[in-house]
Design a protein around this motif. Structure first.
Motif, PDB file in Angstrom:
ATOM      1  N   ASP A 102       0.824  -1.213   0.000  1.00  0.00           N
ATOM      2  CA  ASP A 102       0.000   0.000   0.000  1.00  0.00           C
ATOM      3  C   ASP A 102       0.857   1.262   0.000  1.00  0.00           C
ATOM      4  OD1 ASP A 102      -2.389  -1.326  -0.062  1.00  0.00           O
ATOM      5  OD2 ASP A 102      -2.726  -1.279   2.095  1.00  0.00           O
ATOM      6  N   PHE A 103       1.950   1.228   0.770  1.00  0.00           N
ATOM      7  CA  PHE A 103       2.766   2.435   0.893  1.00  0.00           C
ATOM      8  C   PHE A 103       3.479   2.744  -0.424  1.00  0.00           C
ATOM      9  CE2 PHE A 103       6.194   5.137   2.600  1.00  0.00           C
ATOM     10  CZ  PHE A 103       5.452   5.955   3.435  1.00  0.00           C
ATOM     11  N   PHE A 104       3.963   1.715  -1.131  1.00  0.00           N
ATOM     12  CA  PHE A 104       4.739   1.944  -2.346  1.00  0.00           C
ATOM     13  C   PHE A 104       3.884   2.025  -3.606  1.00  0.00           C
ATOM     14  CE2 PHE A 104       8.375   0.816   0.276  1.00  0.00           C
ATOM     15  CZ  PHE A 104       9.321   1.713  -0.191  1.00  0.00           C
ATOM     16  N   ILE A 105       2.670   1.501  -3.571  1.00  0.00           N
ATOM     17  CA  ILE A 105       1.830   1.599  -4.753  1.00  0.00           C
ATOM     18  C   ILE A 105       1.532   3.064  -5.062  1.00  0.00           C
ATOM     19  CG2 ILE A 105      -0.502   1.530  -3.708  1.00  0.00           C
ATOM     20  CD1 ILE A 105       0.697  -0.462  -6.783  1.00  0.00           C
ATOM     21  N   TYR A 106       1.531   3.888  -4.039  1.00  0.00           N
ATOM     22  CA  TYR A 106       1.360   5.332  -4.234  1.00  0.00           C
ATOM     23  C   TYR A 106       2.469   5.870  -5.140  1.00  0.00           C
ATOM     24  CZ  TYR A 106       1.093  10.325  -3.111  1.00  0.00           C
ATOM     25  OH  TYR A 106       0.997  11.696  -3.182  1.00  0.00           O
ATOM     26  N   ALA A 107       3.725   5.528  -4.831  1.00  0.00           N
ATOM     27  CA  ALA A 107       4.854   6.038  -5.613  1.00  0.00           C
ATOM     28  C   ALA A 107       4.812   5.543  -7.053  1.00  0.00           C
ATOM     29  CB  ALA A 107       6.179   5.632  -4.958  1.00  0.00           C
ATOM     30  N   TYR A 108       4.411   4.272  -7.240  1.00  0.00           N
ATOM     31  CA  TYR A 108       4.434   3.685  -8.579  1.00  0.00           C
ATOM     32  C   TYR A 108       3.283   4.164  -9.457  1.00  0.00           C
ATOM     33  CZ  TYR A 108       7.904   0.450  -6.667  1.00  0.00           C
ATOM     34  OH  TYR A 108       9.016  -0.098  -6.085  1.00  0.00           O
ATOM     35  N   ALA A 155       5.009  13.928  -4.837  1.00  0.00           N
ATOM     36  CA  ALA A 155       6.203  13.487  -4.111  1.00  0.00           C
ATOM     37  C   ALA A 155       6.248  14.113  -2.724  1.00  0.00           C
ATOM     38  CB  ALA A 155       7.466  13.850  -4.891  1.00  0.00           C
ATOM     39  N   GLY A 156       5.810  15.362  -2.625  1.00  0.00           N
ATOM     40  CA  GLY A 156       5.762  16.031  -1.330  1.00  0.00           C
ATOM     41  C   GLY A 156       4.784  15.350  -0.395  1.00  0.00           C
ATOM     42  N   VAL A 157       3.647  14.931  -0.932  1.00  0.00           N
ATOM     43  CA  VAL A 157       2.662  14.215  -0.122  1.00  0.00           C
ATOM     44  C   VAL A 157       3.226  12.853   0.310  1.00  0.00           C
ATOM     45  CG1 VAL A 157       0.339  13.228  -0.101  1.00  0.00           C
ATOM     46  CG2 VAL A 157       0.752  15.397  -1.255  1.00  0.00           C
ATOM     47  N   PHE A 158       3.991  12.197  -0.573  1.00  0.00           N
ATOM     48  CA  PHE A 158       4.648  10.936  -0.224  1.00  0.00           C
ATOM     49  C   PHE A 158       5.592  11.140   0.956  1.00  0.00           C
ATOM     50  CE2 PHE A 158       8.055   7.775  -0.704  1.00  0.00           C
ATOM     51  CZ  PHE A 158       7.324   6.610  -0.798  1.00  0.00           C
ATOM     52  N   ALA A 159       6.354  12.237   0.920  1.00  0.00           N
ATOM     53  CA  ALA A 159       7.296  12.538   2.003  1.00  0.00           C
ATOM     54  C   ALA A 159       6.566  12.793   3.322  1.00  0.00           C
ATOM     55  CB  ALA A 159       8.151  13.751   1.643  1.00  0.00           C
ATOM     56  N   LEU A 172      -6.005  13.860  -0.025  1.00  0.00           N
ATOM     57  CA  LEU A 172      -4.858  13.004  -0.346  1.00  0.00           C
ATOM     58  C   LEU A 172      -3.816  13.059   0.761  1.00  0.00           C
ATOM     59  CD1 LEU A 172      -3.637  11.149  -2.513  1.00  0.00           C
ATOM     60  CD2 LEU A 172      -2.512  13.173  -3.486  1.00  0.00           C
ATOM     61  N   VAL A 173      -3.589  14.256   1.301  1.00  0.00           N
ATOM     62  CA  VAL A 173      -2.652  14.405   2.417  1.00  0.00           C
ATOM     63  C   VAL A 173      -3.156  13.642   3.637  1.00  0.00           C
ATOM     64  CG1 VAL A 173      -1.682  16.044   4.076  1.00  0.00           C
ATOM     65  CG2 VAL A 173      -1.683  16.603   1.647  1.00  0.00           C
ATOM     66  N   VAL A 174      -4.449  13.732   3.913  1.00  0.00           N
ATOM     67  CA  VAL A 174      -5.031  13.018   5.056  1.00  0.00           C
ATOM     68  C   VAL A 174      -4.828  11.509   4.905  1.00  0.00           C
ATOM     69  CG1 VAL A 174      -7.196  12.419   6.224  1.00  0.00           C
ATOM     70  CG2 VAL A 174      -6.724  14.802   5.598  1.00  0.00           C
ATOM     71  N   ALA A 175      -5.065  11.006   3.691  1.00  0.00           N
ATOM     72  CA  ALA A 175      -4.885   9.575   3.448  1.00  0.00           C
ATOM     73  C   ALA A 175      -3.441   9.154   3.677  1.00  0.00           C
ATOM     74  CB  ALA A 175      -5.312   9.232   2.017  1.00  0.00           C
ATOM     75  N   ARG A 176      -2.485   9.962   3.228  1.00  0.00           N
ATOM     76  CA  ARG A 176      -1.077   9.614   3.405  1.00  0.00           C
ATOM     77  C   ARG A 176      -0.641   9.758   4.863  1.00  0.00           C
ATOM     78  NH1 ARG A 176       1.182   6.202   0.535  1.00  0.00           N
ATOM     79  NH2 ARG A 176       3.238   7.052   0.949  1.00  0.00           N
ATOM     80  N   LEU A 177      -1.249  10.688   5.583  1.00  0.00           N
ATOM     81  CA  LEU A 177      -0.968  10.797   7.016  1.00  0.00           C
ATOM     82  C   LEU A 177      -1.396   9.517   7.732  1.00  0.00           C
ATOM     83  CD1 LEU A 177      -2.092  14.462   7.813  1.00  0.00           C
ATOM     84  CD2 LEU A 177       0.247  13.594   7.708  1.00  0.00           C
ATOM     85  N   ILE A 178      -2.567   9.007   7.365  1.00  0.00           N
ATOM     86  CA  ILE A 178      -3.070   7.774   7.970  1.00  0.00           C
ATOM     87  C   ILE A 178      -2.131   6.610   7.645  1.00  0.00           C
ATOM     88  CG2 ILE A 178      -4.953   6.080   7.924  1.00  0.00           C
ATOM     89  CD1 ILE A 178      -6.859   8.441   7.368  1.00  0.00           C
ATOM     90  N   GLN A 179      -1.709   6.529   6.379  1.00  0.00           N
ATOM     91  CA  GLN A 179      -0.824   5.443   5.976  1.00  0.00           C
ATOM     92  C   GLN A 179       0.553   5.566   6.615  1.00  0.00           C
ATOM     93  OE1 GLN A 179      -1.083   5.525   1.616  1.00  0.00           O
ATOM     94  NE2 GLN A 179      -2.399   3.726   1.709  1.00  0.00           N
ATOM     95  N   GLY A 180       1.053   6.786   6.752  1.00  0.00           N
ATOM     96  CA  GLY A 180       2.344   6.993   7.396  1.00  0.00           C
ATOM     97  C   GLY A 180       2.329   6.552   8.850  1.00  0.00           C
ATOM     98  N   LEU A 181       1.257   6.884   9.551  1.00  0.00           N
ATOM     99  CA  LEU A 181       1.101   6.424  10.933  1.00  0.00           C
ATOM    100  C   LEU A 181       1.079   4.905  10.990  1.00  0.00           C
ATOM    101  CD1 LEU A 181      -1.633   8.864  12.293  1.00  0.00           C
ATOM    102  CD2 LEU A 181       0.688   8.623  13.197  1.00  0.00           C
TER     103      LEU A 181
END
Length: 461
Positions: free
Chosen positions: A43-49, A72-76, A133-142
């Protein structure tokens, strides 16, 4: 109660609780832990690809480069949420149980992936699209920050003595498998759908797959055996930063191991894909083939090197990794910079990853051995996440920044210098089979220092 007695009591409690497990039940528990790891990293890397396909959907119309930079900023952002995830879920695992923490972390990754899969575009909801999108990545980062620390702790506690590194090797095996699975999913979609379909709706499919896979993992984890005891979870200071920093030397060792291990790992995995294109001059298609083949080889190295670590010891493995990496990273990167043969490039990248294989199977186990049960998940997850974000997460940025200034070779020296810190920490670390909290007496704070690297093992018997 002092540290020594606390560690012994915790070890006895742990042994008493895990002893009744037979081998099939133990393997089932480890499969549950590792399956979550695979799905989380998929899930985390499918975003980048898939970013190249959905970037235009969530940001204002403009040039493609600016849209990709925004994604890329949202990924970071997701990357730097890991320390917070390591802290919160480390506390949860130490005070409410490893099983509870791991189930919630997978639910969060499922929620993040599902949110991206069904998210409205910028044309539909305007500025709310990138915010969501930022909220979703925050959830995934946690969630990713939670998964590593708790997963490593659980595997170290559930595994049988003499096989901990072998079982621990499957944590990084599934990290690599998650990256490969994400890449393969995109390749299959590229063959099955047109470019227009991928840009319009096809990019959502991998996120739906990730969300559904998470539900399967939750089912697997519901029947997992809990390794944390009630006594440890209610112990004074359990899961707290105050309790954690009573083990200052252990925290310092985790950070020292992580900064070298993560920087080297990301240099030879994620950054290497760009390095082979912009520095060595290979085509992106050739690089994809090189890296896929090298990662498959790296994945199969994990259990083999895990078995080796169980025989020769974690300290020896850490010294082998940090010593070889520190000495060879500069010549390896210089050689890759000027290589023209794809096959030779593959061999060099694989060689670099073989060196990493001395670290990756023991990465979680070595950290878990440094802390008593009451702060183990926090001790494994939080310092690791800080070191990982600071050095692993910035590897590509540092490398590209130095390259833009015409001093790319300074990055090679930078990696070697950071690895020298890991090598020194490996020298200072005591013999975990004697002094670790899981395998030994728990005298980490007393034994970490110059004596541990000067005296031979026999002198400490």
């Amino acid at each position: 109660m002092n540290i020594m007695s606390t560690s012994i009591t915790g070890s006895e409690d742990h042994a008493a609780e895990t002893a009744p497990l037979n081998t099939p039940s133990r393997i089932k528990a480890i499969v549950g832990a590792c399956s979550g790891n695979l799905v989380e990293w998929y899930d985390f890397f499918i975003y980048a690809y898939t970013a190249i396909y959905f970037a235009a959907s969530f940001f204002p119309k403009g040039d493609t480069t600016s849209q990709l930079l925004a994604t890329a900023g949202v990924f970071a952002v997701g990357f730097f949420m890991r320390p917070l995830g390591g802290w919160i879920f480390g506390w949860l695992a130490d005070t409410r149980g490893r099983k509870v923490s791991m189930i919630i972390s997978v639910f969060m990754m499922c929620a993040g992936s599902l949110l991206i899969a069904i998210m409205p575009t910028y044309d539909t909801v305007g500025v709310a699209a990138p915010i969501l999108l930022v909220v979703a990545r925050l959830i995934q980062g946690l969630s990713v920050g939670a998964e590593y620390g708790t997963g490593a702790t659980y595997i170290s506690e559930i595994a049988t003595p003499g096989r901990r590194c072998f079982y621990g090797s499957f944590q990084y095996l599934t990290i690599i498998a998650g990256q490969l699975l994400a890449l393969m999913t995109v390749v299959i979609l590229q063959q099955a759908l047109s470019a227009e379909a991928l840009h319009t709706w096809g990019w959502r499919i991998p996120f739906f797959i990730g969300a559904l896979s998470s539900i399967v993992v939750v089912y697997l984890r519901r029947s997992m055996h809990e390794t944390a005891t009630k006594k440890d979870m209610t112990r004074k200071g359990a899961g707290s930063l105050r309790g954690l920093f009573k083990h200052k030397r252990a925290v310092a060792l985790v950070v020292a191991f992580t900064i070298g291990g993560s920087l080297y790992f990301y240099t030879f995995t994620t950054y290497m894909q760009k390095f082979l294109v912009i520095s060595a001059g290979f085509s992106p298609e050739t690089v994809s083939f090189i890296m896929t083949a090298a990662l498959v080889g790296f994945m199969f190295c994990q259990p083999l090197f895990g078995l080796l670590a169980d025989r020769v010891g974690i300290k020896t493995h850490m010294l082998m990794f940090s010593g070889l990496a520190m000495v060879l990273v500069i010549p390896l990167l210089y050689s890759l910079q000027s290589i023209t043969s794809p096959f030779t490039a593959f061999l060099l990248v694989l060689g670099g990853l073989v060196i990493a294989s001395f670290y990756t199977p023991v990465a979680g186990i070595v950290k878990a051995e440094l802390f008593p049960p009451a702060v183990r998940a926090l001790g494994v997850g939080f310092p690791y996440a800080v070191g990982n974000a600071a050095f692993g997460g910035t590897a590509e940025y540092v490398a590209l920044s130095l390259r833009s200034q015409g001093i790319e070779a300074y990055f090679f020296v930078y990696v070697a210098a950071v690895l020298s810190i890991t090598f020194i920490a490996s020298m200072l670390m005591p013999n975990l089979s004697r002094y670790g909290y899981i395998s030994g007496s728990g005298e980490i704070e007393e034994r970490t220092g110059l004596k541990s690297c000067v005296k031979p093992y026999a002198a400490r018997i």
